[in-house]
Design a protein around this motif. Sequence first.
Motif, PDB file in Angstrom:
ATOM      1  N   THR A  60       0.854  -1.175   0.000  1.00 53.13           N
ATOM      2  CA  THR A  60       0.000   0.000   0.000  1.00 53.13           C
ATOM      3  C   THR A  60       0.894   1.230   0.000  1.00 53.13           C
ATOM      4  O   THR A  60       1.716   1.404   0.895  1.00 53.13           O
ATOM      5  N   VAL A 107       0.905   5.044   0.418  1.00 53.77           N
ATOM      6  CA  VAL A 107       0.076   6.133   0.940  1.00 53.77           C
ATOM      7  C   VAL A 107       0.591   7.439   0.359  1.00 53.77           C
ATOM      8  O   VAL A 107       1.742   7.814   0.566  1.00 53.77           O
ATOM      9  N   SER A 142       0.899  11.168   0.322  1.00 51.01           N
ATOM     10  CA  SER A 142       0.789  12.364   1.145  1.00 51.01           C
ATOM     11  C   SER A 142       0.938  13.573   0.241  1.00 51.01           C
ATOM     12  O   SER A 142       1.924  13.697  -0.494  1.00 51.01           O
ATOM     13  N   LEU A 183      -3.146   4.720  -2.088  1.00 48.24           N
ATOM     14  CA  LEU A 183      -4.164   5.376  -1.269  1.00 48.24           C
ATOM     15  C   LEU A 183      -3.965   6.882  -1.367  1.00 48.24           C
ATOM     16  O   LEU A 183      -3.010   7.435  -0.839  1.00 48.24           O
ATOM     17  N   CYS A 201      -4.752  10.223  -0.157  1.00 47.25           N
ATOM     18  CA  CYS A 201      -5.347  10.779   1.059  1.00 47.25           C
ATOM     19  C   CYS A 201      -5.553  12.294   0.962  1.00 47.25           C
ATOM     20  O   CYS A 201      -5.542  12.997   1.974  1.00 47.25           O
ATOM     21  N   TRP A 233      -9.260   8.281   0.415  1.00 43.94           N
ATOM     22  CA  TRP A 233      -9.477   8.571   1.833  1.00 43.94           C
ATOM     23  C   TRP A 233     -10.959   8.776   2.138  1.00 43.94           C
ATOM     24  O   TRP A 233     -11.476   8.236   3.117  1.00 43.94           O
ATOM     25  N   GLU A 255      -5.970  10.780  10.974  1.00 44.23           N
ATOM     26  CA  GLU A 255      -4.932   9.955  10.363  1.00 44.23           C
ATOM     27  C   GLU A 255      -4.655   8.713  11.205  1.00 44.23           C
ATOM     28  O   GLU A 255      -4.538   7.604  10.676  1.00 44.23           O
ATOM     29  N   ALA A 266      -5.285   4.792  10.187  1.00 44.50           N
ATOM     30  CA  ALA A 266      -4.204   3.800  10.223  1.00 44.50           C
ATOM     31  C   ALA A 266      -4.621   2.565  11.000  1.00 44.50           C
ATOM     32  O   ALA A 266      -4.363   1.435  10.582  1.00 44.50           O
ATOM     33  N   LEU A 309      -4.733   0.085   8.100  1.00 46.65           N
ATOM     34  CA  LEU A 309      -3.332  -0.144   7.759  1.00 46.65           C
ATOM     35  C   LEU A 309      -2.574  -0.980   8.774  1.00 46.65           C
ATOM     36  O   LEU A 309      -1.367  -1.176   8.623  1.00 46.65           O
ATOM     37  N   ILE A 341       3.205  -0.989   4.380  1.00 44.81           N
ATOM     38  CA  ILE A 341       2.993   0.413   4.024  1.00 44.81           C
ATOM     39  C   ILE A 341       4.271   1.040   3.498  1.00 44.81           C
ATOM     40  O   ILE A 341       5.330   0.890   4.090  1.00 44.81           O
ATOM     41  N   TYR A 387       5.504   4.655   3.171  1.00 40.57           N
ATOM     42  CA  TYR A 387       5.071   5.938   3.733  1.00 40.57           C
ATOM     43  C   TYR A 387       6.290   6.731   4.152  1.00 40.57           C
ATOM     44  O   TYR A 387       7.272   6.151   4.609  1.00 40.57           O
TER      45      TYR A 387
END
Length: 198
Positions: A28, A30, A32, A65, A67, A110, A172, A176, A180, A185, A187
């Motif tokens: 995954t 994520v 940002s 993902l 977000c 998200w 957040e 998670a 998650l 992850i 990230y």
Amino acid sequence: MSTDRCVKWNGEALNFFESADDNSLELTFVVSHEAESQTGEGFAEFVNSINSERIKRKLKKITILDCSYLYRHRIPEFAQHSDISIPSIWFLNNQNYIQKIKCDVEMKFWAEQINSNTFEHWHKRIMINFIGDKNGNGIIQDFKDATEKEVTLFISKGKGTFSNCLDFLLEEYAHACAFLKNTIIVYPKELLSNNMDK
């Protein structure tokens, strides 16, 4: 913008990939909104890395993902991403790189995920851990202190008010925990993982 560079994986990450069976990993990623390593040339380097034969053969699927909707707490215009049919700035800037990924890719959003009973359950738990229940019980002081410290850091970087940064972080953390916890992850920062099981 184009690059041939790849991500510099640390030893732990390389060992993880090396020890995995071929076609077994579901990652995954994520996204940002503000992470330079996850957009434009930074994202291209990630795509180059996962497309390398050494990594690609280990991958079964990558979930991205987006977000962007989380950022509505600090960027009011991002509230529009409650409608997942409106492409985010990140997606528009990176869709050509997404198309170059050489394994199955799934986009998740998200706004969809936080509109669920699973998220609501965890958000209530996180709020009790932070402010307590109606009787003030359930506060985890270490968690509260660490969260407030992180909020103060955000404010010092000019990234919003105490209230909207706090809402951002608590949402957040709840996300998670909800989605998650048992996920591999990718990230750009650490999570307050010591508090996720409480």
